[in-house]
Design a protein around this motif. Structure first.
Motif, PDB file in Angstrom:
ATOM      1  N   GLU A  67      -5.177   1.214   1.224  1.00  0.00           N
ATOM      2  CA  GLU A  67      -3.857   0.910   1.740  1.00  0.00           C
ATOM      3  C   GLU A  67      -3.045   0.314   0.979  1.00  0.00           C
ATOM      4  O   GLU A  67      -1.804   0.598   0.722  1.00  0.00           O
ATOM      5  CB  GLU A  67      -4.460  -0.113   3.119  1.00  0.00           C
ATOM      6  N   GLN A 116      -1.458   2.994  -1.361  1.00  0.00           N
ATOM      7  CA  GLN A 116      -0.245   3.654  -0.568  1.00  0.00           C
ATOM      8  C   GLN A 116       1.075   2.849  -0.842  1.00  0.00           C
ATOM      9  O   GLN A 116       2.107   3.208  -1.265  1.00  0.00           O
ATOM     10  CB  GLN A 116      -0.540   3.843   0.636  1.00  0.00           C
ATOM     11  N   ALA A 125       4.200   1.529   4.573  1.00  0.00           N
ATOM     12  CA  ALA A 125       2.851   1.518   4.031  1.00  0.00           C
ATOM     13  C   ALA A 125       2.327  -0.039   4.341  1.00  0.00           C
ATOM     14  O   ALA A 125       1.114  -0.075   4.513  1.00  0.00           O
ATOM     15  CB  ALA A 125       2.549   1.770   2.607  1.00  0.00           C
TER      16      ALA A 125
END
Length: 239
Positions: free
Chosen positions: A199, A202, A218
């Motif tokens: 995560e 991103q 994101a």
């Protein structure tokens, strides 16, 4: 020499210790705090931890800094202003509430970071991701690297208030949320950290492309996933 114990983040412990010394009068108003080197020697922490601690104390209005001279204790305002009850953060519901605050705060910081980041700030975010990968490979919780990434993003937003608020809110929440999410969601810590790291990547990629909406999306997905994991924990506790 007083060594800090790793029950919580070193920055959090040192911040609390110095704040207590200020409150007790051990460090009087107007007094200069010990130098970086003196604190490193006394507490056995790194220069990064000392600097993050001073940033936290400055954000909380306890000290002011003078470039090249050091940090000095400020007169404490009797009205405390915005504060989060740290005792309440033992409740998962309260962590969810604070996490909602982070979603609102950091999603806009991600937008500004994508618009304003410098090459040096982008490099700092990537270095934080590399630090997190190394910590994960060593079997550590990677809290400090996680906080470093979010702090670098807040700094890249180009607005000191985002950084100051993150220094306060992030230091309170990230370690507690991580332990609760991994433990109560029955996820092995390495798997949980690998998901968190994807995560982060991103977010960083969107900021690198200077795509504000992708950065916002994101970041919201990252923190919303954390919120969802905590809410699942609440459901398990009450079921």
């Amino acid at each position: 020499m007083q060594k800090m114990r790793r029950k919580e983040t070193l920055t959090g412990q040192l911040t609390r210790t110095l704040a207590e010394r200020i409150s007790s009068g051990q460090y009087a108003v107007g007094a200069r705090l010990p130098s970086e080197q003196d604190m490193i020697a006394e507490f056995g922490v790194s220069r990064t931890v000392v600097r993050e601690t001073i940033a936290n104390l400055r954000a909380n209005g306890r000290v002011t800094t003078r470039q090249g001279i050091g940090a000095f204790v400020m007169q404490q305002d009797k009205s405390d202003g915005f504060q989060i009850d740290t005792a309440g953060l033992s409740a998962v519901q309260e962590m969810v509430a604070v996490l909602e605050l982070r979603i609102a705060l950091e999603s806009e910081a991600a937008v500004l970071a994508a618009q304003r980041r410098s090459p040096e700030q982008l490099a700092a975010m990537k270095a934080a991701l590399a630090d997190m990968n190394e910590a994960i490979s060593r079997g550590e919780d990677a809290v400090q690297a996680d906080m470093k990434f979010h702090r670098c993003m807040a700094e890249a937003a180009g607005n000191a208030h985002f950084l100051n608020l993150f220094n306060y809110v992030g230091e309170l929440l990230i370690p507690r949320a991580r332990l609760q999410s991994a433990h109560l969601d029955n996820v092995p810590m390495p798997d949980y950290l690998a998901r968190v790291q994807r995560e982060h990547e991103q977010i960083c990629y969107a900021i690198e492309r200077q795509d504000p909406e992708a950065a916002r999306a994101a970041l919201r997905m990252h923190l919303s996933e954390s919120k969802a994991r905590l809410q699942r924990s609440i459901a398990k506790l009450v079921s």
